[in-house]
Design an enzyme around this catalytic site. Structure first.
Site, PDB file in Angstrom:
ATOM      1  N   HIS A  26       0.832  -1.202   0.000  1.00 26.71           N
ATOM      2  CA  HIS A  26       0.000   0.000   0.000  1.00 26.71           C
ATOM      3  C   HIS A  26       0.871   1.260   0.000  1.00 26.71           C
ATOM      4  O   HIS A  26       0.699   2.145  -0.849  1.00 26.71           O
ATOM      5  CB  HIS A  26      -0.910  -0.010   1.232  1.00 26.71           C
ATOM      6  CG  HIS A  26      -1.830   1.161   1.332  1.00 26.71           C
ATOM      7  ND1 HIS A  26      -3.195   1.069   1.111  1.00 26.71           N
ATOM      8  CD2 HIS A  26      -1.601   2.472   1.627  1.00 26.71           C
ATOM      9  CE1 HIS A  26      -3.739   2.250   1.260  1.00 26.71           C
ATOM     10  NE2 HIS A  26      -2.795   3.124   1.584  1.00 26.71           N
ATOM     11  N   GLU A  27       1.790   1.329   0.922  1.00 29.46           N
ATOM     12  CA  GLU A  27       2.625   2.533   1.028  1.00 29.46           C
ATOM     13  C   GLU A  27       3.648   2.603  -0.096  1.00 29.46           C
ATOM     14  O   GLU A  27       3.969   3.691  -0.580  1.00 29.46           O
ATOM     15  CB  GLU A  27       3.321   2.568   2.395  1.00 29.46           C
ATOM     16  CG  GLU A  27       2.355   2.666   3.567  1.00 29.46           C
ATOM     17  CD  GLU A  27       1.414   3.856   3.483  1.00 29.46           C
ATOM     18  OE1 GLU A  27       1.806   4.902   2.932  1.00 29.46           O
ATOM     19  OE2 GLU A  27       0.270   3.738   3.956  1.00 29.46           O
ATOM     20  N   HIS A  30       1.963   4.197  -3.051  1.00 29.05           N
ATOM     21  CA  HIS A  30       1.933   5.661  -2.925  1.00 29.05           C
ATOM     22  C   HIS A  30       3.279   6.261  -3.323  1.00 29.05           C
ATOM     23  O   HIS A  30       3.346   7.206  -4.112  1.00 29.05           O
ATOM     24  CB  HIS A  30       1.645   6.068  -1.475  1.00 29.05           C
ATOM     25  CG  HIS A  30       0.229   5.902  -1.049  1.00 29.05           C
ATOM     26  ND1 HIS A  30      -0.845   6.293  -1.819  1.00 29.05           N
ATOM     27  CD2 HIS A  30      -0.302   5.409   0.111  1.00 29.05           C
ATOM     28  CE1 HIS A  30      -1.975   6.046  -1.169  1.00 29.05           C
ATOM     29  NE2 HIS A  30      -1.668   5.499  -0.007  1.00 29.05           N
TER      30      HIS A  30
END
Length: 221
Positions: A26-27, A30
């Site tokens: 997820h990170e 980003h």
């Protein structure tokens, strides 16, 4: 102690492994999209990595075990580097939840393949049980994180997406009340109010996502 946990004690090892996968991708998503749009901030701070240690947030991780949902350490993003800040901002924000949706889809496809090919039946019973539990948690927890992160509350991705979509004057007002939004968000997720607000959204969202997966994976059935 188990009464205070969102998962049975025997499932905690699976949850830990799944969290490291879900939060990390997820990170990383980003950071990767921001970097591709010209922002080196996350890369310089060591966040453009698939190392879980760079992304785990202590409180957000603990909340997963208590409430069933949580968050990782937010990736720093500097909109100054974006040529088209609004478009880049939306895509950076969407990238995180989308990564969880992709992981859940891959887990669902793998589960279906193992079932349809008879691989589950051919495995030793203990390995089949571990594989079954792991894939179920991988699918469900990533769907939860996908839905959770799209909620329109700071500091979640859903809120950041709205920020980049609304006119500047509304964005400025949102910034003024952001701290109140964070307090409201915490009240909704850590009190019994979540049963009337957040939980129904999860139930609806989970059903919608699984319906989509079933349609996409129909050729494997």
């Amino acid at each position: 102690m188990e009464n205070f946990l969102a998962f049975p004690v025997e499932l905690i090892p699976y949850v830990i492994v799944v969290l490291m996968i879900a939060f990390t991708f997820h990170e990383f998503a980003h950071a990767y999209v921001a970097y591709k749009f010209g922002d080196p901030t996350a890369k310089k701070q060591g966040r453009l990595t698939l190392s879980p240690l760079a992304h785990l947030d202590p409180f957000g991780t603990i909340l997963i075990f208590i409430a069933g949902f949580g968050w990782a350490k937010p990736v720093p993003v500097n909109r100054f580097f974006f040529k088209r800040p609004r478009l880049a901002g939306v895509l950076v924000s969407v990238a995180g939840p989308l990564s969880n949706l992709v992981i859940a889809f891959i887990g669902n496809a793998l589960y279906l393949i193992l079932f349809q090919t008879g691989a589950f039946a051919a495995m030793p019973e203990n390995i089949a049980m571990v594989t079954d539990q792991f894939l179920r948690i991988l699918i469900n927890l990533n769907i939860v994180l996908f839905i959770f992160n799209l909620l329109p509350f700071p500091p979640l991705d859903g809120y950041r997406i709205i920020e980049d979509l609304v006119p500047n004057e509304i964005r400025a007002k949102m910034t003024q009340y952001e701290n109140y939004g964070i307090v409201l968000f915490l009240i909704l997720v850590i009190t019994p109010l979540d049963q009337y607000t957040i939980q129904p959204l999860f139930d609806f969202g989970r059903e919608a996502v699984m319906t989509l997966f079933n349609l996409l994976l129909q050729p494997l059935r």
